[in-house]
Design a protein around this motif. Sequence first.
Motif, mmCIF file in Angstrom:
data_model
loop_
_atom_site.group_PDB
_atom_site.id
_atom_site.type_symbol
_atom_site.label_atom_id
_atom_site.label_comp_id
_atom_site.label_asym_id
_atom_site.label_seq_id
_atom_site.Cartn_x
_atom_site.Cartn_y
_atom_site.Cartn_z
ATOM 1 N N PRO A 57 21.307 2.085 -0.979
ATOM 2 C CA PRO A 57 22.317 0.769 -1.166
ATOM 3 C C PRO A 57 21.629 -0.468 -0.892
ATOM 4 O O PRO A 57 22.096 -1.424 -1.400
ATOM 5 C CB PRO A 57 23.445 1.317 -0.756
ATOM 6 N N ALA A 58 21.113 -0.602 0.295
ATOM 7 C CA ALA A 58 20.613 -1.804 0.999
ATOM 8 C C ALA A 58 19.084 -2.121 0.512
ATOM 9 O O ALA A 58 18.589 -3.241 0.944
ATOM 10 C CB ALA A 58 20.729 -1.782 2.562
ATOM 11 N N LEU A 59 18.661 -1.428 -0.385
ATOM 12 C CA LEU A 59 17.118 -1.747 -0.765
ATOM 13 C C LEU A 59 17.016 -2.981 -1.391
ATOM 14 O O LEU A 59 17.672 -3.249 -2.596
ATOM 15 C CB LEU A 59 16.738 -0.483 -1.743
ATOM 16 N N ARG A 60 16.159 -3.814 -1.024
ATOM 17 C CA ARG A 60 15.911 -5.258 -1.741
ATOM 18 C C ARG A 60 14.642 -5.269 -2.313
ATOM 19 O O ARG A 60 14.465 -6.126 -3.264
ATOM 20 C CB ARG A 60 16.057 -6.222 -0.797
ATOM 21 N N ALA A 61 13.601 -4.403 -1.678
ATOM 22 C CA ALA A 61 12.154 -4.467 -2.356
ATOM 23 C C ALA A 61 11.480 -3.384 -2.027
ATOM 24 O O ALA A 61 11.916 -2.558 -1.037
ATOM 25 C CB ALA A 61 11.383 -5.613 -1.675
ATOM 26 N N CYS A 62 10.621 -3.035 -2.690
ATOM 27 C CA CYS A 62 9.391 -1.999 -2.789
ATOM 28 C C CYS A 62 8.094 -2.669 -2.221
ATOM 29 O O CYS A 62 7.843 -3.634 -3.042
ATOM 30 C CB CYS A 62 9.570 -1.069 -3.555
ATOM 31 N N VAL A 63 7.286 -2.103 -1.849
ATOM 32 C CA VAL A 63 5.880 -2.765 -1.647
ATOM 33 C C VAL A 63 4.736 -1.654 -1.858
ATOM 34 O O VAL A 63 5.150 -0.451 -1.253
ATOM 35 C CB VAL A 63 5.872 -3.628 -0.174
ATOM 36 N N GLY A 64 3.844 -1.919 -2.247
ATOM 37 C CA GLY A 64 2.748 -0.927 -2.643
ATOM 38 C C GLY A 64 1.471 -1.479 -1.909
ATOM 39 O O GLY A 64 0.957 -2.711 -1.982
ATOM 40 N N GLY A 65 0.617 -0.617 -1.339
ATOM 41 C CA GLY A 65 -0.506 -0.977 -0.818
ATOM 42 C C GLY A 65 -1.467 0.343 -0.763
ATOM 43 O O GLY A 65 -0.840 1.468 -0.878
ATOM 44 N N GLY A 66 -2.639 0.144 -0.623
ATOM 45 C CA GLY A 66 -3.624 1.060 -0.312
ATOM 46 C C GLY A 66 -4.324 1.405 -1.820
ATOM 47 O O GLY A 66 -5.236 2.065 -1.797
ATOM 48 N N ALA A 67 -3.542 1.479 -2.884
ATOM 49 C CA ALA A 67 -4.166 1.884 -4.212
ATOM 50 C C ALA A 67 -2.897 1.186 -5.082
ATOM 51 O O ALA A 67 -1.919 0.946 -4.878
ATOM 52 C CB ALA A 67 -4.165 3.450 -4.246
ATOM 53 N N ALA A 68 -3.359 0.910 -6.375
ATOM 54 C CA ALA A 68 -2.447 0.403 -7.354
ATOM 55 C C ALA A 68 -1.646 1.271 -7.881
ATOM 56 O O ALA A 68 -1.615 2.507 -7.812
ATOM 57 C CB ALA A 68 -3.415 -0.093 -8.484
ATOM 58 N N THR A 69 -0.174 0.790 -8.017
ATOM 59 C CA THR A 69 0.743 1.516 -8.715
ATOM 60 C C THR A 69 0.736 1.653 -10.025
ATOM 61 O O THR A 69 0.861 0.594 -10.922
ATOM 62 C CB THR A 69 2.007 0.877 -8.238
ATOM 63 N N PRO A 70 0.803 2.813 -10.668
ATOM 64 C CA PRO A 70 0.457 2.957 -12.238
ATOM 65 C C PRO A 70 1.806 2.263 -12.822
ATOM 66 O O PRO A 70 2.833 2.106 -12.265
ATOM 67 C CB PRO A 70 0.717 4.352 -12.474
ATOM 68 N N GLU A 71 1.573 1.523 -13.860
ATOM 69 C CA GLU A 71 2.463 0.819 -14.643
ATOM 70 C C GLU A 71 3.784 1.737 -14.994
ATOM 71 O O GLU A 71 4.816 1.390 -14.634
ATOM 72 C CB GLU A 71 2.024 0.634 -16.056
ATOM 73 N N THR A 72 3.624 2.955 -15.245
ATOM 74 C CA THR A 72 4.678 3.965 -15.696
ATOM 75 C C THR A 72 5.526 4.111 -14.210
ATOM 76 O O THR A 72 6.863 3.882 -14.107
ATOM 77 C CB THR A 72 4.220 5.200 -15.953
ATOM 78 N N VAL A 73 4.861 4.341 -13.183
ATOM 79 C CA VAL A 73 5.609 4.601 -11.945
ATOM 80 C C VAL A 73 6.386 3.118 -11.644
ATOM 81 O O VAL A 73 7.620 3.045 -11.070
ATOM 82 C CB VAL A 73 4.771 4.895 -10.634
ATOM 83 N N ASN A 74 5.683 2.010 -11.930
ATOM 84 C CA ASN A 74 6.365 0.614 -11.481
ATOM 85 C C ASN A 74 7.572 0.587 -12.139
ATOM 86 O O ASN A 74 8.616 0.153 -11.663
ATOM 87 C CB ASN A 74 5.103 -0.543 -11.679
ATOM 88 N N GLN A 75 7.671 1.105 -13.609
ATOM 89 C CA GLN A 75 8.879 0.834 -14.385
ATOM 90 C C GLN A 75 9.931 1.687 -13.994
ATOM 91 O O GLN A 75 11.003 1.307 -13.993
ATOM 92 C CB GLN A 75 8.394 0.991 -15.741
#
Length: 484
Positions: free
Chosen positions: A267-285
């Motif tokens: 419930p407190a989540l404000r952001a997700c961050v990706g690193g190391g490899a690109a996040t696939p478009e489907t996962v991002n959505q």
Amino acid sequence: MPTTVWGLVDTAARERPDSVVVADDRGRALTTVAFRTAAERVAAGLHAHGVAPGDTVSWQLPTTIEAAVLMAACARLGAVQNPIIPVFREREVRFIVEQVRPRLVVVPERWNGFGHGDLARSLGPDVLSTDPDVGLPVSDAEVPAPTDPGGSCRWIYYSSGTTAEPKGARHTDASVIAASNGVVDQFGLGPGDVYPIAWPLAHIGGVAMLVSALRTGARLVLFDRFDPQTTPERMAAHRPTVLGSATPFFHAYLAAQQRAGDRVLFPALRACVGGGAATPETVNQQVADVLGVRGVAGAWGLTEFPVATSETPDDDGVGTTVGRPARGVEVRVVDGELRLRGPQQFLGYVDATLDADAFDEDGWFRTGDVGTVGGGGRVRISGRRKDVIIRNAENISASEIEDVLLRCPGVADAAVVGIPDARTGERVRAVVVAEPGQHVTLEGLAEHCRKAGLARYKCPEDLLLVAELPRTPMGKVLKRELTR
């Protein structure tokens, strides 16, 4: 801002004495004052063990409070520290230890079923094995006053070796502190943020996050292993505001939220961050739809040049680029390759013979990543120079095909590599993880790629089905293992 890592530890303790900087999955937590005190006592313990300022300490610890304290203790003592990610085994560890010749090697006696102590003792240097229930060596004796190392090497980080032998990158306190600029300025880590970390603190991203927390008052919650079935719920108990950091982690968070049903797990989540490899478009959505953030804020960096760019969580189209250059970072494109210059740039490799190929004549670091710089300075990564398949003298981007395969029905995960072919030089191999109960065929994949608009010569000509893709702890696919 202090110019040394120890200066940041001391400043945080004086300015925010009651702020928790690190906690863990076992109910432990250290305020900035307690963290400073623990690091001072461990620094004295290391000194009593024979470690002097300037000596090298190699350590291979899981993501625990002990690892964070050891980082600060080595910084207090003025040692050169060489963090080694815990999944490295004899081939990598022997290579690293023989190259850096440490005064001391610090390992857990056993962790996750592996005898790190036995391995380290077989290598020759003095070994200090530890255990979470015993802890690191401590002393209340006086140690030499900390000194400003200036431009001296104080950190040696080895790449994960996705395509070749690991390479040791030499960093200063100033360069690892600069690695936090993108995290603080652009991603916006700040007071009140809670970030659970289950990836290796021994990765160069670990010091970037620890420095960011010391600078801002954020809290890191450390998990020494990641179980996709249980860890997301344990993370949720800490009310995280940030989640990361690679595709396998995001799959686990999404599955955990689905298990929770109508109850909002984060419930407190404000952001997700990706690193190391690109996040696939489907996962991002999916992350945007299920977890309620705008997407996965991308960041880009290398062991040699950590956190070069970062998106902000509120960017339009978040997750479609790796963001803008961090403070002081310059980016240019030469023959399709992205090159970097800036304050977090490493000094050079432990093996100095590698430096000539690493830098161009103007001192820019050759990243080996292929990409573009678009409107507003936003950087897009399209692949690696070494991640190109040459078929009949035509260059094929593996990442282009991977993006198409990940949208194929029945495909849960995919990677593309080139394998030798007597007729064409190389041919395209698709390495696929099928969704449970789904039957994936080479003919079906090729037809999907053609319908998606790929030229025929880019379509897979070989299929390898696997239960999971081999990845580094930061989520990069170990492609060298897929061509055998």
